[in-house]
Design an enzyme around this catalytic site. Sequence first.
Site, PDB file in Angstrom:
ATOM      1  N   GLU A 447       0.738  -1.423   0.032  1.00 37.19           N
ATOM      2  CA  GLU A 447      -0.108  -0.157  -0.082  1.00 37.19           C
ATOM      3  C   GLU A 447       0.736   1.255   0.050  1.00 37.19           C
ATOM      4  O   GLU A 447       0.527   2.312   0.736  1.00 37.19           O
ATOM      5  CB  GLU A 447      -1.114  -0.003   1.186  1.00 37.19           C
ATOM      6  CG  GLU A 447      -2.200   0.729   1.073  1.00 37.19           C
ATOM      7  CD  GLU A 447      -3.007   0.357   0.016  1.00 37.19           C
ATOM      8  OE1 GLU A 447      -3.346   1.156  -1.048  1.00 37.19           O
ATOM      9  OE2 GLU A 447      -3.528  -0.805  -0.228  1.00 37.19           O
TER      10      GLU A 447
HETATM   11  C1  FAD Z   1       2.855  -9.619   0.692  1.00 40.55           C
HETATM   12  C2  FAD Z   1       2.465  -8.545  -0.175  1.00 40.55           C
HETATM   13  C3  FAD Z   1       1.333  -8.454  -0.336  1.00 40.55           C
HETATM   14  C4  FAD Z   1       0.865  -7.520  -1.278  1.00 40.55           C
HETATM   15  N1  FAD Z   1      -0.420  -7.194  -1.897  1.00 40.55           N
HETATM   16  C5  FAD Z   1      -0.580  -6.631  -2.828  1.00 40.55           C
HETATM   17  C6  FAD Z   1      -2.128  -6.610  -3.590  1.00 40.55           C
HETATM   18  O1  FAD Z   1      -2.985  -7.096  -2.712  1.00 40.55           O
HETATM   19  N2  FAD Z   1      -2.188  -5.878  -4.507  1.00 40.55           N
HETATM   20  C7  FAD Z   1      -1.203  -5.299  -5.351  1.00 40.55           C
HETATM   21  O2  FAD Z   1      -1.427  -4.843  -6.279  1.00 40.55           O
HETATM   22  N3  FAD Z   1      -0.037  -5.347  -4.787  1.00 40.55           N
HETATM   23  C8  FAD Z   1       0.198  -5.782  -3.551  1.00 40.55           C
HETATM   24  N4  FAD Z   1       1.739  -5.953  -3.239  1.00 40.55           N
HETATM   25  C9  FAD Z   1       2.486  -5.122  -3.773  1.00 40.55           C
HETATM   26  C10 FAD Z   1       2.945  -4.014  -2.992  1.00 40.55           C
HETATM   27  O3  FAD Z   1       2.236  -2.836  -3.129  1.00 40.55           O
HETATM   28  C11 FAD Z   1       4.521  -3.465  -3.766  1.00 40.55           C
HETATM   29  O4  FAD Z   1       5.323  -4.607  -3.470  1.00 40.55           O
HETATM   30  C12 FAD Z   1       4.866  -2.207  -3.164  1.00 40.55           C
HETATM   31  O5  FAD Z   1       4.024  -1.126  -3.593  1.00 40.55           O
HETATM   32  C13 FAD Z   1       6.166  -1.760  -3.556  1.00 40.55           C
HETATM   33  O6  FAD Z   1       6.507  -2.126  -4.842  1.00 40.55           O
HETATM   34  P1  FAD Z   1       7.678  -2.877  -5.342  1.00 40.55           P
HETATM   35  O7  FAD Z   1       7.731  -4.190  -4.659  1.00 40.55           O
HETATM   36  O8  FAD Z   1       7.750  -3.024  -6.975  1.00 40.55           O
HETATM   37  O9  FAD Z   1       9.028  -2.162  -4.836  1.00 40.55           O
HETATM   38  P2  FAD Z   1       9.725  -0.957  -5.688  1.00 40.55           P
HETATM   39  O10 FAD Z   1       8.719  -0.010  -6.415  1.00 40.55           O
HETATM   40  O11 FAD Z   1      10.660  -1.583  -6.661  1.00 40.55           O
HETATM   41  O12 FAD Z   1      10.502  -0.283  -4.537  1.00 40.55           O
HETATM   42  C14 FAD Z   1      11.802  -0.748  -4.297  1.00 40.55           C
HETATM   43  C15 FAD Z   1      12.507   0.505  -3.079  1.00 40.55           C
HETATM   44  O13 FAD Z   1      12.644   1.611  -3.890  1.00 40.55           O
HETATM   45  C16 FAD Z   1      11.706   2.635  -3.307  1.00 40.55           C
HETATM   46  N5  FAD Z   1      11.326   3.561  -4.224  1.00 40.55           N
HETATM   47  C17 FAD Z   1      10.856   3.182  -5.545  1.00 40.55           C
HETATM   48  N6  FAD Z   1      10.230   4.375  -6.000  1.00 40.55           N
HETATM   49  C18 FAD Z   1      10.568   5.409  -5.520  1.00 40.55           C
HETATM   50  C19 FAD Z   1      10.377   6.672  -5.317  1.00 40.55           C
HETATM   51  N7  FAD Z   1       9.579   7.337  -6.466  1.00 40.55           N
HETATM   52  N8  FAD Z   1      10.841   7.448  -4.504  1.00 40.55           N
HETATM   53  C20 FAD Z   1      11.505   7.009  -3.485  1.00 40.55           C
HETATM   54  N9  FAD Z   1      11.833   5.891  -3.337  1.00 40.55           N
HETATM   55  C21 FAD Z   1      11.100   4.657  -4.006  1.00 40.55           C
HETATM   56  C22 FAD Z   1      11.038   2.192  -2.607  1.00 40.55           C
HETATM   57  O14 FAD Z   1      10.432   2.705  -1.171  1.00 40.55           O
HETATM   58  C23 FAD Z   1      11.492   0.643  -2.085  1.00 40.55           C
HETATM   59  O15 FAD Z   1      12.516   1.133  -0.959  1.00 40.55           O
HETATM   60  C24 FAD Z   1       1.896  -6.699  -2.158  1.00 40.55           C
HETATM   61  C25 FAD Z   1       3.231  -7.098  -1.982  1.00 40.55           C
HETATM   62  C26 FAD Z   1       3.563  -7.916  -0.940  1.00 40.55           C
HETATM   63  C27 FAD Z   1       5.016  -8.163  -0.745  1.00 40.55           C
END
Ligand code: FAD
Length: 606
Positions: A447
């Site tokens: 989220e």
């Molecule tokens: C157990 C679990 C349940 C989930 N449930 C759902 C669900 O029901 N539905 C759904 O759609 N998704 C779901 N997710 C996905 C979740 O919302 C994402 O994992 C999350 O939004 C982060 O995206 P990412 O994993 O691609 O990380 P990335 O976007 O790759 O981020 C990696 C790092 O980079 C940083 N970062 C990235 N962009 C920026 C920026 N612009 N400025 C500063 N820092 C940045 C982040 O803060 C983080 O530290 C779930 C994930 C997990 C692990």
Amino acid sequence: MAEYVAPIKDMQFVMKRLVGLDQVNTLPGWEEVTEDVVDAVLEEAGKLASEVLSPLNAVGDKTPAKWKDGNVTTPPGFKEAYQQYVGAGWGNILSPTKFGGQGLPHLLATPIEEMWGAANLAFKLCPMLTQGAIEAIEYVGPESLREKFLPNMVSGKWTGTMNLTEPQAGSDLSLVRTKATPQADGSYRLKGQKIFITYGEHDYTENIVHLVLARIDGAPEGVKGISLLAVPKFLVKDDGSLGARNDVRCVSIEHKLGIHASPTAVMAYGEKDGAIGYLVGEAHRGLEYMFIMMNAARLSVGLEGVAIAERAYQRALAWSRERLQGKPIGGGQGAKSSPQQQPAPIVQHPDVKRMLLTMKSTTEATRALAYWTSALLDRAKKHPDDNERKRCQAMVDLLIPVVKGWSTENGIEVASLGVQVHGGMGFIEETGAAQHLRDARITTIYEGTTGIQANDLVGRKVGREQGKTASILIAEMERLAQQMPQGHKNVHLKDIADRFNSSLARFTEATRWIVEVYPSNPAAVAAGSVYYLKLAGITLGGWMMARSALIAAELLEKGEGDAAFLRGKILTARFYADHVLAQSMGLCSATMRGADSVLAVEEALL
Ligand SMILES: Cc1cc2nc3c(=O)[nH]c(=O)nc-3n(C[C@H](O)[C@H](O)[C@H](O)COP(=O)(O)OP(=O)(O)OC[C@H]3O[C@@H](n4cnc5c(N)ncnc54)[C@H](O)[C@@H]3O)c2cc1C
């Protein structure tokens, strides 16, 4: 293993004395949510949390959800608990009355949701996501979709999911690639892959309604070309009965650090002809709709931080009273300091008390802030005065990233302290302390990560509106200084007020700096944005704690309420002022002076 007991006294204090239940139950339609009703509802929810959901928490951790041939089996007891949960009406307390829900205020739903999260976080995610999907369809869906899906989703017969994330599109949803092709009958055919979908597949119910972000053929690139579609697992016939299986399949589920009972699914859309979906709202406005619902969803996840912290605190406190080690330096409270003294319970050691008070005070502060935000959300929704509704909404928008970011970061810190209080046994799974830390770890990620919340706070919420709402909030907090009686016979109040005022001064200074620097140097602000988010959380939490202490002192003076609880409230606020608010100075400095050393380091030197 100790089961969770809902902290009903603190919940009641916060709702009734601190954040203004009387300003919510005087809004139209909520007059029946009296203090007595609140007491009865909290009591009942507390029973389900302690007796049904809490005992399953460790079961789910040890027996994760399992995938086989596209189907998912949840851990033993979870399906039955879900039936009990929806059967008792807990699944629909926020849902619209028109579709069979109870339409109750957020302020009442919030402590209840905290209980589910504390008792069993992995279980709680399914109803939480269903609520999000219900809201999306209710707010922007056409009447035909509402009638088709909402009654069964509201009753809990079907569940809902939110499908945003794809392998290349996480924090940056402008990269979503799932395709939606329009059909002659007005529906769409979807093709694409979604990952990390919470409860994307499970065995609780006969049908699942997926809310999916996708690009309609020919849509513009970027955030402006994303639409929201409802895709049921089983198609629904006109008479409401289930039809054919849709072309959407759970390909696998993830093996995770925590929340093992919650299936995190990889979903394949359109492996054959394309999954049939229906547009929710207007084309290309999907992300905008997600943002409308984001407030409630982020508040829910912020509450998970409060919930896990409470659970970890209860477990650590129980352990600290049983575990006998050493003799407290200085003899301990009320203990004899003779050399023959027996080993004492570790709760008597000053450092263990410090850890427990850190856990207790920050949990109470995050709870109060989250409940206040809920009360504002209710007033933003139903207050008869248009200006007041707008004022409350602006405040909610500012507070949400703080509640989400700060409460969840705090939840991890508290769960980690819980392990520390247990010593070596905290590292051993049997005590249960480690599960809280593992489960808490996801809350700062999904989220929107803490970094994304902090970007939102300093950018959209403070920077772009030149600190307008932040200034209103600061002015409201400044009023506390006048309310705190200088010569009050309770000696702690003056110290609490002094520490709070100094923290507020640091928050004000950092806010002014952001307003000044953001337009010309947003990178400098972004480098310290998480520190600012924490400074905001700690200060706002300090405001809540100081006001709690003042209210408690007044009640004690009048001889009203539970004296021991109220004394505890004042002393906990005093601890928070001395130990937690003291961090404001460092956070303010890192916000304003930390950027150079971040920005000076070239990527190659990392
Ligand atoms: C157990 C679990 C349940 C989930 N449930 C759902 C669900 O029901 N539905 C759904 O759609 N998704 C779901 N997710 C996905 C979740 O919302 C994402 O994992 C999350 O939004 C982060 O995206 P990412 O994993 O691609 O990380 P990335 O976007 O790759 O981020 C990696 C790092 O980079 C940083 N970062 C990235 N962009 C920026 C920026 N612009 N400025 C500063 N820092 C940045 C982040 O803060 C983080 O530290 C779930 C994930 C997990 C692990």
